[in-house]
Design a protein around this motif. Structure first.
Motif, PDB file in Angstrom:
ATOM      1  N   PHE A 257       0.832  -1.195   0.000  1.00  0.00           N
ATOM      2  CA  PHE A 257       0.000   0.000   0.000  1.00  0.00           C
ATOM      3  C   PHE A 257       0.864   1.241   0.000  1.00  0.00           C
ATOM      4  CE2 PHE A 257      -4.044  -1.868   0.275  1.00  0.00           C
ATOM      5  CZ  PHE A 257      -3.906  -3.035   1.004  1.00  0.00           C
ATOM      6  N   ASN A 258       0.240   2.367  -0.187  1.00  0.00           N
ATOM      7  CA  ASN A 258       0.967   3.626  -0.246  1.00  0.00           C
ATOM      8  C   ASN A 258       1.382   4.154   1.120  1.00  0.00           C
ATOM      9  OD1 ASN A 258       0.668   3.661  -3.022  1.00  0.00           O
ATOM     10  ND2 ASN A 258      -1.210   4.859  -2.931  1.00  0.00           N
ATOM     11  N   TYR A 259       0.492   4.012   2.128  1.00  0.00           N
ATOM     12  CA  TYR A 259       0.749   4.592   3.444  1.00  0.00           C
ATOM     13  C   TYR A 259       0.328   3.623   4.539  1.00  0.00           C
ATOM     14  CZ  TYR A 259       1.482   8.852   0.872  1.00  0.00           C
ATOM     15  OH  TYR A 259       1.991   9.780   0.005  1.00  0.00           O
TER      16      TYR A 259
ATOM     17  N   THR B 274      -3.837   1.065   6.873  1.00  0.00           N
ATOM     18  CA  THR B 274      -2.925   0.973   5.736  1.00  0.00           C
ATOM     19  C   THR B 274      -3.737   1.080   4.454  1.00  0.00           C
ATOM     20  OG1 THR B 274      -1.077  -0.278   4.820  1.00  0.00           O
ATOM     21  CG2 THR B 274      -2.920  -1.553   5.661  1.00  0.00           C
TER      22      THR B 274
ATOM     23  N   PRO C 194      -4.411   3.791   0.676  1.00  0.00           N
ATOM     24  CA  PRO C 194      -4.148   5.072   0.020  1.00  0.00           C
ATOM     25  C   PRO C 194      -4.111   6.224   1.036  1.00  0.00           C
ATOM     26  CG  PRO C 194      -5.892   3.861  -1.109  1.00  0.00           C
ATOM     27  CD  PRO C 194      -5.616   3.140   0.169  1.00  0.00           C
ATOM     28  N   MET C 195      -3.418   7.282   0.680  1.00  0.00           N
ATOM     29  CA  MET C 195      -3.213   8.422   1.573  1.00  0.00           C
ATOM     30  C   MET C 195      -4.514   8.950   2.164  1.00  0.00           C
ATOM     31  SD  MET C 195      -1.421  12.160   0.769  1.00  0.00           S
ATOM     32  CE  MET C 195      -1.788  11.993  -0.943  1.00  0.00           C
TER      33      MET C 195
ATOM     34  N   SER D  42       5.068   6.765   4.664  1.00  0.00           N
ATOM     35  CA  SER D  42       4.968   6.456   3.239  1.00  0.00           C
ATOM     36  C   SER D  42       5.680   5.128   3.028  1.00  0.00           C
ATOM     37  CB  SER D  42       5.648   7.542   2.405  1.00  0.00           C
ATOM     38  OG  SER D  42       5.853   7.077   1.093  1.00  0.00           O
ATOM     39  N   ASP D  43       4.977   4.152   2.471  1.00  0.00           N
ATOM     40  CA  ASP D  43       5.590   2.849   2.231  1.00  0.00           C
ATOM     41  C   ASP D  43       6.572   2.874   1.072  1.00  0.00           C
ATOM     42  OD1 ASP D  43       4.116   1.813   4.318  1.00  0.00           O
ATOM     43  OD2 ASP D  43       2.558   0.977   3.029  1.00  0.00           O
ATOM     44  N   SER D  44       6.490   3.875   0.222  1.00  0.00           N
ATOM     45  CA  SER D  44       7.418   3.944  -0.908  1.00  0.00           C
ATOM     46  C   SER D  44       8.733   4.634  -0.551  1.00  0.00           C
ATOM     47  CB  SER D  44       6.771   4.645  -2.097  1.00  0.00           C
ATOM     48  OG  SER D  44       6.420   5.953  -1.762  1.00  0.00           O
TER      49      SER D  44
ATOM     50  N   SER E  76      -0.887  15.743  -2.952  1.00  0.00           N
ATOM     51  CA  SER E  76      -0.672  14.655  -3.905  1.00  0.00           C
ATOM     52  C   SER E  76      -0.260  15.190  -5.270  1.00  0.00           C
ATOM     53  CB  SER E  76      -1.941  13.815  -4.024  1.00  0.00           C
ATOM     54  OG  SER E  76      -1.732  12.723  -4.857  1.00  0.00           O
TER      55      SER E  76
ATOM     56  N   SER F 185       3.432  14.651  -7.245  1.00  0.00           N
ATOM     57  CA  SER F 185       3.504  13.941  -8.516  1.00  0.00           C
ATOM     58  C   SER F 185       3.823  14.838  -9.704  1.00  0.00           C
ATOM     59  CB  SER F 185       2.191  13.197  -8.780  1.00  0.00           C
ATOM     60  OG  SER F 185       1.129  14.111  -8.905  1.00  0.00           O
TER      61      SER F 185
END
Length: 192
Positions: free
Chosen positions: A2-4, A15, A17-18, A41-43, A67, A71
């Motif tokens: 996931f993202n976050y 856990t 999306p933001m 942030s998982d990324s 966001s 991006s």
């Protein structure tokens, strides 16, 4: 992945999306003002700090703006409708000569070379290094005071999964599991 991911203490609270994670944290903080929740942030492994004040609509609007800023690179002159951002690069004369003789021209050739490099960097040493850095940032923020932290980090960078697991085995389960998810690129060779 996931993202976050949000942790309340050492337990995963939410856990996804933001927006979903932020709204879950906001709701929890309304019902328990003393809730100690960290969002990651998982990324990147970085701890995130979102402004969750105001109405739900206000929060979602700020998250949308955040966001977009994350991006979209800062655009100046160039062809913004195509997403083209002019930059300057320094090459030797023999590089320019080679590029100008390639089909499609210099820009097309450079883009193709970059795309190939990006694809190849998702495997091998680049993927391992990125996974190590993400895991390190996450663990430093949440587990820096836990026993065996320094040793665990050493074994993370040595790519020694067995010893890494030995060092973190006494830590809370959610923390260990999430660290292993983030470090999956480091220890992927063990699976093969």
């Amino acid at each position: 992945m996931f993202n976050y991911t949000a942790f309340e203490g050492f337990q995963i609270f939410a856990t996804g999306p933001m927006e979903m994670v932020a709204m879950a944290v906001r709701k929890r903080q309304k019902t328990n003002r003393d809730a100690q929740i960290l969002i990651f942030s998982d990324s990147t492994g970085k701890q995130m700090d979102f402004d969750l004040s105001g109405t739900e609509k206000d929060v979602l609007e700020r998250l949308k703006i955040y966001s977009i800023k994350q991006s979209t690179p800062n655009t100046g002159a160039g062809r913004p409708k195509l997403g083209v951002i002019p930059r300057e690069i320094s090459l030797l004369p023999n590089h320019w000569e080679w590029l100008t003789n390639q089909p499609g021209g210099a820009s097309s050739t450079i883009r193709q070379l970059l795309d190939e490099k990006i694809k190849s960097s998702t495997i091998g040493k680049d993927k391992i290094k990125t996974s190590q850095e993400v895991t390190y940032k996450f663990l430093t923020a949440i587990a820096g005071d836990l026993p065996h932290f320094e040793e665990a980090i050493r074994f993370l960078y040595r790519k020694d999964k067995k010893k890494f697991l030995e060092q973190i085995s006494g830590w809370p389960k959610d923390l260990v599991n999430h660290a292993l998810v983030l470090a999956s690129g480091v220890f992927q060779e063990d699976k093969e």
